[in-house]
Design a protein around this motif. Sequence first.
Motif, short mmCIF file in Angstrom:
data_model
loop_
_atom_site.label_atom_id
_atom_site.label_comp_id
_atom_site.label_asym_id
_atom_site.label_seq_id
_atom_site.Cartn_x
_atom_site.Cartn_y
_atom_site.Cartn_z
N UNK A 23 0.81 -1.22 0.00
CA UNK A 23 0.00 0.00 0.00
C UNK A 23 0.84 1.27 0.00
N UNK A 24 2.08 1.20 0.47
CA UNK A 24 2.97 2.34 0.31
C UNK A 24 3.25 2.61 -1.16
N UNK A 25 3.46 1.56 -1.93
CA UNK A 25 3.63 1.73 -3.37
C UNK A 25 2.36 2.32 -3.98
N UNK A 26 1.21 1.77 -3.61
CA UNK A 26 -0.06 2.27 -4.14
C UNK A 26 -0.22 3.76 -3.88
N UNK A 27 0.07 4.20 -2.65
CA UNK A 27 -0.11 5.61 -2.29
C UNK A 27 1.00 6.50 -2.84
N UNK A 28 2.19 5.94 -3.05
CA UNK A 28 3.31 6.74 -3.54
C UNK A 28 3.27 6.95 -5.05
N UNK A 29 2.70 6.02 -5.79
CA UNK A 29 2.74 6.12 -7.25
C UNK A 29 2.14 7.41 -7.79
N UNK A 30 1.06 7.95 -7.23
CA UNK A 30 0.55 9.24 -7.74
C UNK A 30 1.54 10.40 -7.58
N UNK A 31 2.53 10.25 -6.71
CA UNK A 31 3.53 11.30 -6.51
C UNK A 31 4.74 11.12 -7.41
N UNK A 32 4.79 10.02 -8.16
CA UNK A 32 5.97 9.68 -8.95
C UNK A 32 5.71 9.91 -10.43
N UNK A 33 6.78 10.23 -11.14
CA UNK A 33 6.70 10.40 -12.59
C UNK A 33 7.76 9.60 -13.29
N UNK A 34 7.96 9.90 -14.57
CA UNK A 34 8.98 9.20 -15.35
C UNK A 34 10.33 9.34 -14.66
N UNK A 35 11.07 8.25 -14.62
CA UNK A 35 12.34 8.24 -13.92
C UNK A 35 12.22 7.85 -12.47
N UNK A 36 10.98 7.55 -12.04
CA UNK A 36 10.78 7.10 -10.67
C UNK A 36 11.42 5.75 -10.42
N UNK A 37 11.80 5.53 -9.17
CA UNK A 37 12.47 4.28 -8.79
C UNK A 37 11.82 3.73 -7.52
#
Length: 261
Positions: A128-142
């Motif tokens: 769920x951390x990934x789920x919630x973090x993905x909206x904050x990430x863009x191309x080049x995210x790791x």
Amino acid sequence: MTSLSGRTALVTGGSRGIGRGICERLAAEGALVAVHYGSDDGAAADTVATIEAAGGRAFAVRAELGVAGDADAVIGAVGAGLRERTGHAHLDVLVNNAAVGDSDGDIDSETPQAFDRLFAVNVRAPFFLIQKALPLMGAGGRIVNIGSGVTRIALPGELAYAMTKAAIETLTRNVANQVGSRGITVNTVAPGPTRTDRTAHFLDPPEAQAMVAANQALERVGTPADIAGVVAFLAGADSAWLTANVIDATGGSYLGPKRLG
């Protein structure tokens, strides 16, 4: 210009052990690091102070994992901390490091309560951390998930823990396949025997050192810096073509006999 200059990162379980090593390395590479921790205010403050004394940037985020609303609490606090320091809540790097291993682990001794806690902290929280973090990430995210060599090596007392880390490897592959179109990579780093303040009592004795050396290609106990170096590579631009991998960072543990006869 360092390799992560201008980038932002969140490391869970970042105040001690491998997590602290990762925080210090990412900050040294130029990232603004959110140091997540569960309860030890002093350790978190010391980690942030050490990073700042070395010229880096960091802030602490306190939130218990394995409880209802944990991912929302972490990502909400990280977003607020990033906005305060950068004017935006953009997150470039998520390192899911936090985990517990306080369980008997064997099939004949594990309890439902301990089993459920392992999966709540080690699997549900990263999911769920990934789920919630993905909206904050863009191309080049790791996204870098910390696994374990015990998914490859059957060790007594590690069954339930190993199952949680096997789940992390599956999570990595599936999420990598889903977010690759967005230019985000997802990988797992699997440490082996690594000396931290929590493992020193059984890794420091000479007989333990000898056992590790006898069963590894690289004949020494690992350090948080060893793992942090691999994570820093995966967090940087040079790893852009690597995703869905499990990077074995065990020093070559249990590869087989070193010689015959």
